[in-house]
Design a protein around this motif. Sequence first.
Motif, short mmCIF file in Angstrom:
data_model
loop_
_atom_site.label_atom_id
_atom_site.label_comp_id
_atom_site.label_asym_id
_atom_site.label_seq_id
_atom_site.Cartn_x
_atom_site.Cartn_y
_atom_site.Cartn_z
N GLN A 33 46.53 46.33 51.97
CA GLN A 33 45.68 45.58 52.90
C GLN A 33 44.86 44.53 52.16
N LEU A 34 44.39 44.85 50.96
CA LEU A 34 43.66 43.89 50.15
C LEU A 34 44.56 42.69 49.83
N MET B 85 52.70 44.85 42.65
CA MET B 85 51.36 44.89 43.23
C MET B 85 50.31 44.86 42.12
N GLU B 86 50.56 45.58 41.04
CA GLU B 86 49.63 45.59 39.91
C GLU B 86 49.48 44.17 39.33
N GLU B 87 50.58 43.47 39.18
CA GLU B 87 50.53 42.10 38.67
C GLU B 87 49.73 41.19 39.60
N LEU C 268 44.64 38.19 41.02
CA LEU C 268 43.46 38.01 41.87
C LEU C 268 42.17 38.16 41.07
N TYR C 269 42.17 39.15 40.17
CA TYR C 269 40.98 39.38 39.35
C TYR C 269 40.76 38.23 38.38
N LEU D 278 38.87 36.31 42.43
CA LEU D 278 38.90 36.46 43.89
C LEU D 278 38.53 37.87 44.33
N ILE D 279 38.57 38.83 43.40
CA ILE D 279 38.12 40.19 43.70
C ILE D 279 37.13 40.63 42.64
N GLU D 280 36.30 41.58 43.03
CA GLU D 280 35.27 42.11 42.14
C GLU D 280 35.87 43.06 41.10
N THR D 281 35.13 43.26 40.03
CA THR D 281 35.56 44.14 38.95
C THR D 281 35.85 45.55 39.46
#
Length: 68
Positions: free
Chosen positions: A9-10, A30-32, A37-38, A42-45
């Motif tokens: 969903q993220l 998905m991990e890649e 994104l990180y 675009l996403i938090e730690t």
Amino acid sequence: MNTIYDIQQLLKKFGTIIYVGDRIATLELMEEEVKELYQSQLIETKEFQTAIMLLRHEIRMLKDQKSD
């Protein structure tokens, strides 16, 4: 974020849907994407760490099942 579904969903929020027919390969992609994104900030730690932990745990479990 508690499940692989939550990670899906993220990724979906950013327009990314990953399915390649092989569960392990899908999780690795998905991990890649989470890493990208990180790195793009675009996403938090915390989201990054949790997602990576969940994905790696699931991958490890699936690989262990295959080796049995």
